[in-house]
Design an enzyme around this catalytic site. Structure first.
Site, short mmCIF file in Angstrom:
data_model
loop_
_atom_site.label_atom_id
_atom_site.label_comp_id
_atom_site.label_asym_id
_atom_site.label_seq_id
_atom_site.Cartn_x
_atom_site.Cartn_y
_atom_site.Cartn_z
N ASN A 30 0.85 -1.19 0.00
CA ASN A 30 0.00 0.00 0.00
C ASN A 30 0.89 1.25 0.00
OD1 ASN A 30 -1.41 2.27 1.11
ND2 ASN A 30 -3.05 0.91 1.73
N ASP B 2 -0.10 4.50 -0.08
CA ASP B 2 -0.82 5.73 0.31
C ASP B 2 0.09 6.76 0.98
OD1 ASP B 2 -3.13 4.48 -0.47
OD2 ASP B 2 -3.92 4.18 1.56
N HIS B 3 0.98 6.26 1.85
CA HIS B 3 1.70 7.22 2.68
C HIS B 3 2.91 7.84 2.00
CE1 HIS B 3 -1.26 6.83 5.64
NE2 HIS B 3 -1.10 5.52 5.72
N HIS C 37 -5.64 3.67 -1.56
CA HIS C 37 -6.95 4.05 -1.03
C HIS C 37 -7.25 5.48 -1.47
CE1 HIS C 37 -9.62 4.38 2.87
NE2 HIS C 37 -10.28 4.68 1.76
N ARG D 123 -9.34 8.23 -0.82
CA ARG D 123 -10.30 8.64 0.22
C ARG D 123 -11.17 9.77 -0.29
NH1 ARG D 123 -8.69 6.59 5.61
NH2 ARG D 123 -10.46 7.79 6.36
N ARG E 115 -6.90 12.89 1.02
CA ARG E 115 -5.81 13.36 1.88
C ARG E 115 -4.47 12.79 1.47
NH1 ARG E 115 -7.25 10.10 7.40
NH2 ARG E 115 -9.23 11.16 7.10
N HIS E 116 -4.46 11.63 0.79
CA HIS E 116 -3.17 11.15 0.28
C HIS E 116 -3.27 10.85 -1.22
CE1 HIS E 116 -5.11 7.44 1.61
NE2 HIS E 116 -4.77 7.60 2.88
N GLU F 131 -8.71 0.60 -2.86
CA GLU F 131 -9.54 0.62 -1.65
C GLU F 131 -10.50 1.78 -1.78
OE1 GLU F 131 -7.16 0.90 1.83
OE2 GLU F 131 -6.24 -1.04 1.51
N THR G 221 -8.18 3.57 8.67
CA THR G 221 -9.44 2.83 8.62
C THR G 221 -9.62 2.10 9.94
OG1 THR G 221 -8.99 2.56 6.28
CG2 THR G 221 -10.80 1.28 7.19
N GLU H 157 -11.17 -9.25 3.28
CA GLU H 157 -9.88 -8.91 3.91
C GLU H 157 -10.15 -8.74 5.40
OE1 GLU H 157 -7.25 -6.20 1.93
OE2 GLU H 157 -6.44 -5.47 3.82
N HIS I 184 -3.55 -4.51 7.90
CA HIS I 184 -3.62 -3.34 8.77
C HIS I 184 -2.70 -3.51 9.97
CE1 HIS I 184 -5.07 0.41 10.46
NE2 HIS I 184 -5.67 0.61 9.30
N GLY I 185 -1.75 -2.59 10.07
CA GLY I 185 -0.85 -2.55 11.23
C GLY I 185 0.21 -3.64 11.24
#
Ligand code: PXP
Length: 242
Positions: free
Chosen positions: A10, A12-13, A46, A48, A52-53, A73, A104, A154, A193-194
């Site tokens: 992912n 996104d960041h 993702h 959004r 935001r990203h 996503e 999320t 998922e 996630h995480g």
């Protein structure tokens, strides 16, 4: 060769860092191509509602340039459905989205939102997009995914990642049980996630899990070791646990 456990990266960041200064760099598409070269099996992004990203232009460029599958996503909104139908990514993962959340938080309420989700799952599936529902590892949500005809779920590993000791072991059991139940019902299981180098092993070891989607930790690690090394190390951790 199809790998028994795929890694979706992912990105996104990378866009979060870019957008912090309103500059054109770092470019998430460049990161996606680098991750692919390092062994990622797919790229996840993702889009959004508040952009935001990842931006619409990022999705257009990813769609044009990627040679590995794109997993979009998206929130279950008409706007996102339109974008998915226009770009036709390999996969779409429907996620819950709250404007004020940092990430999320919690899974999609597939059970409570059946009537809202059903036409979206159908519309995406009809054009060949592989639909996945991002849900908590919970039998009620798996049943809902079965009723919706979703080919993939998922499982949200956020709680697992935050807990430790016996509470983490309980949550891991919940994830493993949910993975077994989904598979028994013909649904392919992904998780994410995480996840980090330290906590990915037990999730990767669940035999029914076919794909992990990992972002925030890898992009952070890329600051220290470079994204290619971070992706390769994560693959090694996953493969070692399998
Ligand atoms: N899977 C889904 C459905 C997500 O929404 C996210 C976060 O965007 C991830 C996986 C990746 O989570 P993380 O960035 O914590 O690795």
């Amino acid at each position: 060769m199809t790998r028994p456990l795929r890694l979706g990266v992912n990105i996104d960041h990378v866009a979060t860092v870019r957008n912090a200064r309103g500059s054109g760099y770092p470019d998430p598409v460049r990161a996606a191509l680098l991750a692919a070269d390092a062994g990622a099996d797919g790229i996840t992004a993702h889009l959004r509602e508040d952009r935001r990203h990842i931006t619409d232009d990022d999705i257009a460029r990813l769609s044009a340039k990627l040679t590995i599958p794109l997993n979009l996503e998206m929130a279950a909104t008409d706007e996102m459905l339109g974008i998915a139908l226009r770009h036709r990514p390999h996969a779409a993962c429907i996620v819950p989205e709250k404007r004020e959340e940092r990430t999320t938080e919690g899974g999609l309420d597939a059970a409570g939102q059946h009537n809202h989700l059903a036409p979206m799952v159908t519309a995406l599936g009809e054009v060949g997009i592989r639909v996945s529902l991002f849900i908590e590892p919970d039998a009620r949500q798996i049943d809902a995914a079965v009723r919706l005809g979703a080919p993939v779920v998922e499982l949200h590993t956020g709680r697992y990642a935050e807990l430790d000791g016996p509470a983490r072991a309980d949550e891991l059991r919940r994830i493993a049980d949910a993975a077994a139940l989904a598979t028994k019902n013909g649904i392919e299981v992904h998780a994410g996630h995480g996840l980090t180098y330290d906590n990915v092993g037990p999730i990767a070891a669940i035999p029914q899990v076919r794909e992990l989607n990992i972002g925030h930790f890898l992009i952070g690690e890329a600051i220290f070791s470079g994204l290619g090394d971070a992706v390769r190390r994560m693959r090694e951790e996953m493969d070692a646990a399998r």
